[in-house]
Write an enzyme that holds these catalytic residues in place. Structure first.
Site, PDB file in Angstrom:
ATOM      1  N   GLU A 192       2.316   0.462   3.973  1.00 36.94           N
ATOM      2  CA  GLU A 192       2.495  -0.815   4.648  1.00 36.94           C
ATOM      3  C   GLU A 192       2.278  -1.959   3.666  1.00 36.94           C
ATOM      4  O   GLU A 192       1.865  -1.738   2.521  1.00 36.94           O
ATOM      5  CB  GLU A 192       1.524  -0.951   5.818  1.00 36.94           C
ATOM      6  CG  GLU A 192       0.060  -0.991   5.433  1.00 36.94           C
ATOM      7  CD  GLU A 192      -0.844  -1.234   6.654  1.00 36.94           C
ATOM      8  OE1 GLU A 192      -0.358  -1.174   7.801  1.00 36.94           O
ATOM      9  OE2 GLU A 192      -2.032  -1.483   6.443  1.00 36.94           O
ATOM     10  N   GLU A 223       0.825  -1.213   0.000  1.00 36.61           N
ATOM     11  CA  GLU A 223       0.000   0.000   0.000  1.00 36.61           C
ATOM     12  C   GLU A 223       0.855   1.257   0.000  1.00 36.61           C
ATOM     13  O   GLU A 223       1.863   1.334   0.709  1.00 36.61           O
ATOM     14  CB  GLU A 223      -0.929  -0.008   1.218  1.00 36.61           C
ATOM     15  CG  GLU A 223      -1.892  -1.192   1.201  1.00 36.61           C
ATOM     16  CD  GLU A 223      -2.992  -1.050   2.242  1.00 36.61           C
ATOM     17  OE1 GLU A 223      -2.796  -0.285   3.207  1.00 36.61           O
ATOM     18  OE2 GLU A 223      -4.047  -1.689   2.082  1.00 36.61           O
ATOM     19  N   ASP A 270     -65.460  22.191  -0.316  1.00 32.12           N
ATOM     20  CA  ASP A 270     -66.381  22.514   0.762  1.00 32.12           C
ATOM     21  C   ASP A 270     -67.396  21.407   1.022  1.00 32.12           C
ATOM     22  O   ASP A 270     -67.848  21.233   2.144  1.00 32.12           O
ATOM     23  CB  ASP A 270     -67.101  23.834   0.481  1.00 32.12           C
ATOM     24  CG  ASP A 270     -67.591  24.507   1.764  1.00 32.12           C
ATOM     25  OD1 ASP A 270     -68.395  25.439   1.681  1.00 32.12           O
ATOM     26  OD2 ASP A 270     -67.154  24.078   2.852  1.00 32.12           O
ATOM     27  N   ASP A 320     -62.868  37.300   5.529  1.00 33.97           N
ATOM     28  CA  ASP A 320     -62.458  37.544   6.914  1.00 33.97           C
ATOM     29  C   ASP A 320     -63.654  37.247   7.814  1.00 33.97           C
ATOM     30  O   ASP A 320     -64.788  37.588   7.476  1.00 33.97           O
ATOM     31  CB  ASP A 320     -62.028  39.003   7.097  1.00 33.97           C
ATOM     32  CG  ASP A 320     -61.710  39.312   8.554  1.00 33.97           C
ATOM     33  OD1 ASP A 320     -62.489  40.035   9.204  1.00 33.97           O
ATOM     34  OD2 ASP A 320     -60.696  38.794   9.048  1.00 33.97           O
ATOM     35  N   THR A 326     -65.888  30.441  11.742  1.00 42.18           N
ATOM     36  CA  THR A 326     -64.627  30.188  12.456  1.00 42.18           C
ATOM     37  C   THR A 326     -63.638  31.311  12.190  1.00 42.18           C
ATOM     38  O   THR A 326     -63.409  31.642  11.037  1.00 42.18           O
ATOM     39  CB  THR A 326     -64.000  28.869  11.969  1.00 42.18           C
ATOM     40  OG1 THR A 326     -64.997  27.872  11.933  1.00 42.18           O
ATOM     41  CG2 THR A 326     -62.852  28.435  12.864  1.00 42.18           C
ATOM     42  N   LYS A 338     -70.676  34.880   0.781  1.00 40.51           N
ATOM     43  CA  LYS A 338     -70.456  33.609   1.480  1.00 40.51           C
ATOM     44  C   LYS A 338     -71.520  33.463   2.554  1.00 40.51           C
ATOM     45  O   LYS A 338     -71.453  34.106   3.603  1.00 40.51           O
ATOM     46  CB  LYS A 338     -69.053  33.608   2.085  1.00 40.51           C
ATOM     47  CG  LYS A 338     -68.662  32.322   2.807  1.00 40.51           C
ATOM     48  CD  LYS A 338     -67.173  32.382   3.164  1.00 40.51           C
ATOM     49  CE  LYS A 338     -66.801  31.501   4.325  1.00 40.51           C
ATOM     50  NZ  LYS A 338     -66.861  30.081   3.998  1.00 40.51           N
ATOM     51  N   HIS A 383     -74.909  27.252   1.931  1.00 38.31           N
ATOM     52  CA  HIS A 383     -74.997  25.882   2.424  1.00 38.31           C
ATOM     53  C   HIS A 383     -76.468  25.530   2.529  1.00 38.31           C
ATOM     54  O   HIS A 383     -77.298  26.390   2.824  1.00 38.31           O
ATOM     55  CB  HIS A 383     -74.340  25.751   3.802  1.00 38.31           C
ATOM     56  CG  HIS A 383     -72.847  25.882   3.754  1.00 38.31           C
ATOM     57  ND1 HIS A 383     -72.012  24.799   3.874  1.00 38.31           N
ATOM     58  CD2 HIS A 383     -72.055  26.962   3.592  1.00 38.31           C
ATOM     59  CE1 HIS A 383     -70.752  25.210   3.795  1.00 38.31           C
ATOM     60  NE2 HIS A 383     -70.748  26.521   3.616  1.00 38.31           N
ATOM     61  N   ARG A 438     -18.460  -2.068  -1.164  1.00 39.10           N
ATOM     62  CA  ARG A 438     -18.747  -2.911  -0.010  1.00 39.10           C
ATOM     63  C   ARG A 438     -20.130  -2.536   0.500  1.00 39.10           C
ATOM     64  O   ARG A 438     -20.315  -1.459   1.069  1.00 39.10           O
ATOM     65  CB  ARG A 438     -17.718  -2.683   1.096  1.00 39.10           C
ATOM     66  CG  ARG A 438     -16.297  -2.978   0.658  1.00 39.10           C
ATOM     67  CD  ARG A 438     -15.362  -2.869   1.830  1.00 39.10           C
ATOM     68  NE  ARG A 438     -13.967  -2.950   1.420  1.00 39.10           N
ATOM     69  CZ  ARG A 438     -12.977  -3.241   2.252  1.00 39.10           C
ATOM     70  NH1 ARG A 438     -13.246  -3.491   3.520  1.00 39.10           N
ATOM     71  NH2 ARG A 438     -11.727  -3.276   1.827  1.00 39.10           N
ATOM     72  N   ASN A 442       0.306  -5.692   3.343  1.00 32.50           N
ATOM     73  CA  ASN A 442      -0.645  -6.662   3.896  1.00 32.50           C
ATOM     74  C   ASN A 442      -0.316  -8.030   3.313  1.00 32.50           C
ATOM     75  O   ASN A 442      -0.576  -8.304   2.148  1.00 32.50           O
ATOM     76  CB  ASN A 442      -2.079  -6.278   3.537  1.00 32.50           C
ATOM     77  CG  ASN A 442      -2.514  -5.000   4.228  1.00 32.50           C
ATOM     78  OD1 ASN A 442      -2.165  -4.762   5.385  1.00 32.50           O
ATOM     79  ND2 ASN A 442      -3.230  -4.160   3.526  1.00 32.50           N
ATOM     80  N   GLU A 470     -10.510  -6.515  -1.444  1.00 29.86           N
ATOM     81  CA  GLU A 470     -10.772  -5.982  -2.783  1.00 29.86           C
ATOM     82  C   GLU A 470      -9.967  -6.685  -3.876  1.00 29.86           C
ATOM     83  O   GLU A 470      -9.785  -6.137  -4.973  1.00 29.86           O
ATOM     84  CB  GLU A 470     -10.502  -4.468  -2.810  1.00 29.86           C
ATOM     85  CG  GLU A 470      -9.096  -4.047  -2.432  1.00 29.86           C
ATOM     86  CD  GLU A 470      -8.917  -3.863  -0.920  1.00 29.86           C
ATOM     87  OE1 GLU A 470      -9.712  -4.437  -0.135  1.00 29.86           O
ATOM     88  OE2 GLU A 470      -7.960  -3.165  -0.522  1.00 29.86           O
ATOM     89  N   HIS A 507     -72.278  31.748  -2.734  1.00 27.35           N
ATOM     90  CA  HIS A 507     -71.964  30.469  -2.070  1.00 27.35           C
ATOM     91  C   HIS A 507     -72.889  30.322  -0.882  1.00 27.35           C
ATOM     92  O   HIS A 507     -72.933  31.198  -0.017  1.00 27.35           O
ATOM     93  CB  HIS A 507     -70.504  30.504  -1.620  1.00 27.35           C
ATOM     94  CG  HIS A 507     -70.116  29.415  -0.673  1.00 27.35           C
ATOM     95  ND1 HIS A 507     -69.514  28.255  -1.094  1.00 27.35           N
ATOM     96  CD2 HIS A 507     -70.234  29.304   0.667  1.00 27.35           C
ATOM     97  CE1 HIS A 507     -69.272  27.482  -0.048  1.00 27.35           C
ATOM     98  NE2 HIS A 507     -69.690  28.096   1.029  1.00 27.35           N
TER      99      HIS A 507
END
Lengths: 1144, 263
Positions: A287, A275, A538, A644, A871, A707, A738, A342, A289, A295, A736
């Site tokens: 070093e 290496e 809605d 609002d 709300t 609304k 309900h 690996r 090995n 590998e 709109h």
């Protein structure tokens, strides 16, 4: 040599076994107890356990036991593999002593290269350069300076007595050296007792290049070219490739020759790797090995030479050339490039912590140019923490490195391992990196590129979808009861609508071509009334708590556009959908918008927008509101209905501006309340609405919406209101309402006669009561009228049949309103509040409290000066009503005693101006009484909010998500921080669940059922549930699935404990009609059992105590009697109604 | 040296209460347990009006599962509210018991504005990781009517706890300063009175979650004979404890006790 023992495990053991088999030799494996079920044990011809009683790794290091096994079974040679005993000279000697050939170098050579100092000396003696460093401590600073001058900076100062990383100091520049040297010396003296310093050159960007060397017993040494192993993490190799393509060939040859020279100089035998670190054209010995390496594979791929077989042959005494027939060094060539990845169980998202667990399913890559060296990877394989985390070495071979990288990416994508995490996502990112593909990566590559940790979640991970199904199947969906049978519509919807005829112009076509003014003009010139369809917003918000899922909308989207091109717009976003999508449906609302926009390109999309709250429930800074509008427009919204809750213009103005800036249609909204026909209710009279509408028009509204959230706009009132507005305004009017009060269609007929431009309707199946009036009914109600809407009624019916099939999916979320509620004309309570308030009033326990609360509600509205109730303003009125009823207060009491009263928080906040300014202002006296000195706001609360810092928020979010968020994600996080984070968490676990059908989403999957999921166009997941096991001692159930035909088991902990599964018997319920049967009154657990069988009890005597949410309920005997049977045990979990005691 | 607290005096408590807080007060020098007093009262009087029972000390104070609650004289508040119920089916136990905790914290914050209170699920109140207040609700029937008793035990200045709880229990104030327990009792009653009509809105949950000390901690929840280990994430909209178990499933629990916490 006939029999070879492999003193190793996992993939390298398998590798060596294969080499033996190809050579016609017998392979003997050894295994530790923890490896009893490993593949290598069963692949060998014989296998014996070693190291009984040892720790797992120690078993493979148990030299004596290994030799014993070898001798007992007439083993001729031992191959040590890599790691473990492969570099252990003592072991090599023991083998020799036992007459067993050690397949490797001589013991002395193991000694030699095991010692770093000796190894370095060998290199130097062989004329191979090593990393410049002083052999002796430097005597003076001058010496250090000379060293630096000779070898260049940076250099490392190392304390002689230091070690393990301590006492090291880096000096980058010559100017820094003097001070660093003096400091290092004195620190070393203090810390280690000696001030001696060694020097070493520091390589800052080296490549790790190693050379494969083989040598026989006849003095022949050769190399098999080099490998580049620079991609390392904390000195652990991750990816290797051969050859080192980024280095010039001349340098590579030089390095290889140096390696051969070194190994030949000591007459090395067998395989080894030398290496080096290479930097700026220079190479330095690191070093040796003296064994085969992990590998070695890539060298085998480019040379075609089997290194392990060669090792065996060398040990047998064969000559490299004469016997093994390897080419001579100068004839040796290589072909293309090879890469090894690996694949380990390390989790890159968790700092590469090795994961453990059981492999639930596995699919491995293959095909042209792919080589796999696998450990134990199979369904049911247990990955333990005892050994290293390597699962499989994946290798590819191709013509060059970039091509090999692409092939590796393909192979990595084919890896499908479930049950343990793998580092595959990280490896993929490296393969894609241009630096890697050029072969240029050095040892700092991983540290220098944190981007490699950016993992894109795959859009649809089948494993996660199956996990979701398994979880819901066992543990249910929060708040939804388990149904015995899953609902599916009788007929599947098919889109056989013709394309929109040429010449038909949709409102969206007009917008795209002529802009907002074009649409206004076009609309004003329409003869007929136009329709907006609210089914996707809605309608289900009103009827089913906003629970409709994107999938049910997408299925009919394209068809709807073709069927009803004459609709003005489709309301499909905003309101509560944003919140509910994230919080409850595990869906991304932005994805809903984008997907629907793609499916309906010629349809105007409309959203409901709360003036200062966008899609949230609190005030946001103006820049957030503006950005939200800009992004919504960009992603597909065309019409923004801005309202609002107090009709207070300042809360709508900025939003209207932002919509106009985006070039979209701003629909300023008046919330209708009161009754313009009632002369006694003059606060919100015609003049009020007219003025408000004019103000909205001046503020820039392109359309005006009325609304009518409570459904209190009576037909005649609608006629008068619309006539007045049509007269006063230049912009179109959109109504709109309900159908809560039952008059919706009548109101629309009246409004149409008055000239209204557009009305909001819902598909028949989703219309009526608290939803919008029916589309079909509105159409028919206008028969004979010139302005009857221009729609194909047959198509309306056809599309409606689809919605009829969808409605039953959501019955668990019904609000319970079954007919018209006409008292709302008096109370003005919006439909959504009605059932909530009714429920709360029951808990006050005061007789007919509901009637009282409703009366008080009206009174409170008067006290507050008659405010718009939607709300969140409606909640304030409700809270005050409950407060007054509970405290037995009349309105006069409130004024008289108000100073001492503690009003509900919502009421105080309202009077403090937190939700805006009501029309006509606050009633001063009451405001003073409620606020008790607190200063109220008079300005728009949003104007006081500091602008959001998007960048800082993005950084904050990136930290939490551990990846870079998109802008839309930052926006969602700003609006709903906790909800968004919780959604992300669920998304990480389950992926994109919007592709599931709604029944499966809420109910999971039944035994024997097959669910087909189309995750992407053309990509299907076929999931069949075979069986669900009974819970084991830990309440864990095993579900057996077939996923795309492959058998797969998933374990899920059943946390509903005591879930009545089909296989197990459930606890019987008490028969409410039988007074002797006493049942639980709340679900929870049994805390005390106070009686036993046969005991006589009196009426009222305590029998059982149960607990839920830290309330202990004492269950008493309803009458005197004898306990016939107690069927409850302490600690048992029980459900409401479970039979606990039977009396006689 | 612990503070000397004013003794519990009915008239003093009444003086702090707004007239609209229509709770009938009963005070005692010593009882076995105020919860027991409340239950006895219900059985004998069959009242349908809210009552409060406050004692200077208890000889047999108890908490969950009959566990002893240390109730010495002079340093604590031991009180029970008796709530007649029209229909127990309309009672929302999870929101009630969690709402009670937030109300008590609100009340305590008045007398101890600088103290940091935290909540352990379901409704234990902690200061400095020691439990300073226990709340136990009990439900029973008397003469055909449902009642809920809400017992509240507060270690105001209590110190010198018995050895077996000395580590886990603590008083709110341990040094100096006079503390008026009558004021605290009145604040608790007022706070409860404010919460009670609208507790089903769940409006207190936001504050509860702010005070929630188990967030992201590993906990063991013991439910009957089973226990579940996992990470406590939050409290659900019905007061349930949301835990992510070790295998990654997220579940909500509405019964049981957190028996171990790793912060």
């Amino acid at each position: 040599m006939k029999k070879i023992l492999i003193a190793n495990r996992s993939e390298i053991a398998t590798r060596i076994i294969r080499a033996c088999h190809e050579l016609g030799l017998t392979a003997v494996a050894i295994y530790a107890k923890e490896d009893a079920l490993s593949d290598h044990r069963f692949e060998a011809d014989e296998a014996y356990q070693v190291g009984a009683g040892d720790q797992p790794v120690a078993a493979y290091l148990d030299m004596d036991d290994i030799i014993r096994v070898a001798k007992a079974h007439d083993v001729d040679a031992i191959h040590p593999g890599y790691g473990f005993l492969s570099e252990n000279a003592a072991f090599a000697r023991k083998c020799a002593d036992a007459g067993i050939t050690f397949i490797g170098p001589k013991p002395e050579q193991l000694d030699m290269f095991g010692d770093k100092v000796t190894a370095k000396q060998v290199a130097t003696d062989a004329g191979v350069s090593t990393i410049p460093g002083t052999k002796e401590p430097v005597a003076s600073y001058q010496e250090a300076a000379e060293f630096g001058a000779t070898h260049g900076f940076p250099i490392m100062l190392k304390a002689a007595m230091g070690g393990g990383g301590r006492g090291m100091r880096v000096v980058d520049k010559p100017e820094d050296l003097k001070e660093a040297f003096e400091r290092a010396s004195s620190e070393a003296t203090q810390a280690f007792g000696s001030g001696e310093i060694y020097l070493e050159k520091l390589l800052t960007h080296p490549k790790h290049v190693e050379v494969q060397v083989i040598a026989d017993q006849h003095g022949h040494t050769m190399h098999l070219f080099e490998r580049d192993c620079s991609v390392q993490r904390r000195n652990q190799k991750m990816i290797e490739f051969a050859p080192a393509v980024a280095l010039p060939q001349a340098l590579r040859t030089e390095i290889c020759n140096a390696a051969v020279k070194l190994m030949a100089s000591v007459h090395y035998v067998n395989a080894a790797t030398v290496e080096f670190l290479v930097e700026d054209g220079k190479y330095y010995f690191l070093e040796v090995n003296p064994r085969v390496q992990v590998e070695h594979t890539v060298t085998e791929l480019i040379t075609g030479i089997d290194i392990v077989q060669t090792q065996i042959k060398i040990a047998q005494g064969q000559d490299l050339y004469a016997d093994i027939h390897l080419p001579k060094q100068n004839e040796l060539t290589y072909n293309g490039a090879a890469i090894q990845c690996r694949v380990t169980t390390e989790d890159p998202a968790n700092d590469f912590m090795p994961d453990t667990g059981t492999i639930v399913s596995s699919k491995l890559p293959g095909g042209n140019g792919v080589r796999l060296d696998v450990g134990s990877v199979f369904n049911g394989a247990v990955v333990t923490p005892y050994f290293d985390s390597l699962l499989a070495k994946t290798c590819v071979h191709a013509a060059d490195l970039p091509t090999a990288a692409r092939k590796m990416t393909r192979a990595l994508n084919e890896f499908k391992i479930q049950g343990v995490k793998t580092n595959v996502p990280y490896l993929r990112n490296v393969m894609a990196h241009p630096t890697f593909q050029a072969g240029e990566a050095n040892t700092h590559f991983i540290g220098d590129n944190p981007d490699l940790f950016n993992f894109k979640q795959p859009a649809h991970d089948p494993a996660k979808l199956v996990q979701y199904l398994a979880d819901v199947t066992v543990n249910g969906f929060s708040g939804v009861p388990k149904r015995a049978e899953k609902y599916y519509p009788e007929t599947t919807f098919t889109d056989d609508f013709a394309a929109i005829p040429a010449g038909v112009e949709t409102a969206k076509d007009v917008l795209d071509r002529d802009g907002v003014d074009g649409v206004k003009d076009w609309l004003l010139h329409q003869d007929k009334v136009l329709l907006t369809d609210t089914t996707m917003r809605d309608a289900h918000q009103s009827l089913f708590a906003t629970r409709m899922r994107t999938k049910d909308m997408l299925t009919v989207a394209e068809a709807t556009q073709k069927a009803l091109p004459q609709l003005f717009s489709y309301e499909m976003w905003g309101g509560a959908t944003f919140d509910v999508a994230y919080r409850f449906l595990n869906e991304d609302p932005w994805a809903r918008l984008k997907q629907l926009r793609k499916a309906m390109p010629r349809t105007l999309f409309q959203m409901l927008f709360r003036g200062s709250n966008a899609v949230g429930y609190q005030d946001y800074p103006d820049n957030v509101i503006q950005d939200f509008i800009a992004e919504s427009a960009k992603n597909g919204i065309d019409v923004f209905r801005i309202f609002d809750s107090l009709n207070w213009l300042p809360q709508m103005e900025k939003s209207i501006e932002a919509v106009k800036d985006a070039g979209k249609i701003a629909e300023g909204t008046i919330c209708y309340t009161g009754d313009i026909l009632d002369p006694s209710r003059q606060k919100y009279n015609l003049a009020y609405y007219k003025q408000l509408a004019l103000n909205l028009q001046s503020a820039g509204s392109d359309m005006l919406a009325i609304k009518d959230m409570a459904g209190v706009l009576k037909p005649q009132a609608a006629y008068e209101l619309v006539s007045t507005l049509k007269d006063a305004l230049d912009i179109p009017v959109h109504l709109h309402t309900h159908d809560t009060t039952g008059n919706g269609v009548a109101t629309y007929v009246a409004a149409t006669k008055a000239g209204v431009d557009v009305v909001d309707v819902a598909a028949n199946a989703f219309s009526g009561t608290t939803s919008q009036p029916s589309m079909g009914a509105t159409y028919y109600a206008l028969s004979g009228n010139d302005r009857q809407p221009d729609v194909d009624i047959d198509n309306v019916e056809k599309i409606n049949r689809y919605w009829e099939g969808v409605r039953p999916y959501y019955t668990d979320f019904s609000n319970g309103v079954t007919g018209a509620l006409t008292n709302i004309y008096q109370t003005q309570m919006p439909g959504g509040q009605y059932s909530n308030l009714q429920q709360q009033s029951k808990s006050l326990g005061l007789g007919d409290s509901w009637a009282t609360v409703q009366k008080t509600y009206t009174a409170v509205n008067d006290m507050f000066g008659d405010i718009i109730k939607v709300t969140p303003s409606s909640k304030v009125v409700g809270d005050m009503a409950l407060f007054m009823v509970q405290n037995k207060l009349t309105p006069q009491d409130v004024y008289d005693k108000g100073d001492t009263l503690d009003f509900p928080k919502s009421v105080i906040d309202f009077f403090a101006g937190d939700i805006g300014q009501p029309a006509g202002g606050f009633p001063e006296k009451l405001q003073k009484i409620v606020l008790k000195g607190r200063e109220p706001l008079t300005v728009r609360p949003g104007s006081l909010a500091k602008p959001a810092d998007f960048e800082a928020t993005a950084t904050e979010l990136a930290g939490k998500l551990k990846r870079t968020p998109t802008h839309l994600e930052v926006l969602s996080y700003l609006i709903y921080p906790q909800v968004f984070l919780d959604y992300e968490k669920r998304y990480t676990r389950y992926g994109d669940v919007s592709v599931l059908d709604t029944s499966s989403f809420f109910q999971g999957i039944r035994e024997g059922e097959t669910v087909t999921i189309e995750t992407e166009p053309g990509k299907t997941l076929v999931v069949k549930l075979n069986t669900i096991s009974a819970p084991d001692a830990d309440n864990v159930r095993t579900l057996s699935f077939n996923v795309n035909g492959r058998l797969q088991e998933i374990t899920i902990k059943d946390v509903t404990i005591k879930q009545a599964a089909a296989a197990t018997s459930s606890k019987p319920k008490a028969d409410a009609a039988d007074v002797n049967q006493i049942g639980a009154t709340l679900s929870g657990s049994v805390v005390k059992v106070l009686v036993k069988d046969g005991q006589k009890v009196q009426a009222g005597e305590s029998l059982i105590v149960t607990e839920a949410m830290k309330m202990e309920t004492t269950i008493q005997a309803p009458k005197a009697g004898t306990v016939k049977q107690v069927s409850a045990t302490v600690g048992e979990t029980i459900e409401n109604g479970d039979l606990l005691v039977v009396l006689s | 040296m612990p503070a000397i607290n004013n003794p519990i005096v009915l008239a003093k408590i009444q003086s702090f209460l707004a007239p609209t807080v229509a709770v009938h007060l009963h005070t005692y020098a010593e009882v076995g347990s105020t919860n027991v007093e409340a239950k006895t009262f219900a059985r004998t009087s069959q009242t349908n009006e809210i009552q409060a029972f406050i004692a200077e000390q208890q000889s047999a104070g108890y908490g969950r599962s009959g566990r002893k609650f240390y109730s010495p004289e002079g340093t604590g508040i031991y009180m029970s509210l008796l709530l007649p119920m029209a229909r127990i089916a309309d009672f929302n136990v999870g929101l009630f018991t969690t709402g009670a905790a937030v109300s008590v914290v609100d009340a305590l914050q008045v007398s101890f504005p600088k103290t940091v209170f935290q909540l352990k699920w379901v409704n234990d109140i902690y200061v400095n990781r020691q439990k300073c207040c226990g709340i136990l609700a009990e439900h029973f029937m008397a003469a055909g009517r449902d009642y809920v008793v809400l017992g509240i035990g507060i270690n105001v200045t209590t110190a010198n706890f018995p050895a077996d709880i000395a580590r886990k229990a603590g008083g709110i104030q341990t040094e100096g300063g006079a503390v008026d327990r009558n004021r605290i009792v009145a604040d608790v009653l007022s706070a409860f009175w404010r919460m009670y009509p609208t507790y089903q809105n769940g409006g207190h949950l936001a504050k509860y979650r702010d005070l929630f000390m188990l967030k992201d901690c590993t906990v063991r929840l013991t439910v009957g004979n089973d226990s579940v280990v996992g990470t406590a994430l939050t409290v659900a909209d019905d007061g349930g404890l949301v835990i992510e178990t070790t295998d990654g499933t997220i579940r909500t629990f509405r019964s049981g006790e957190v028996t171990k916490v790793n912060f």
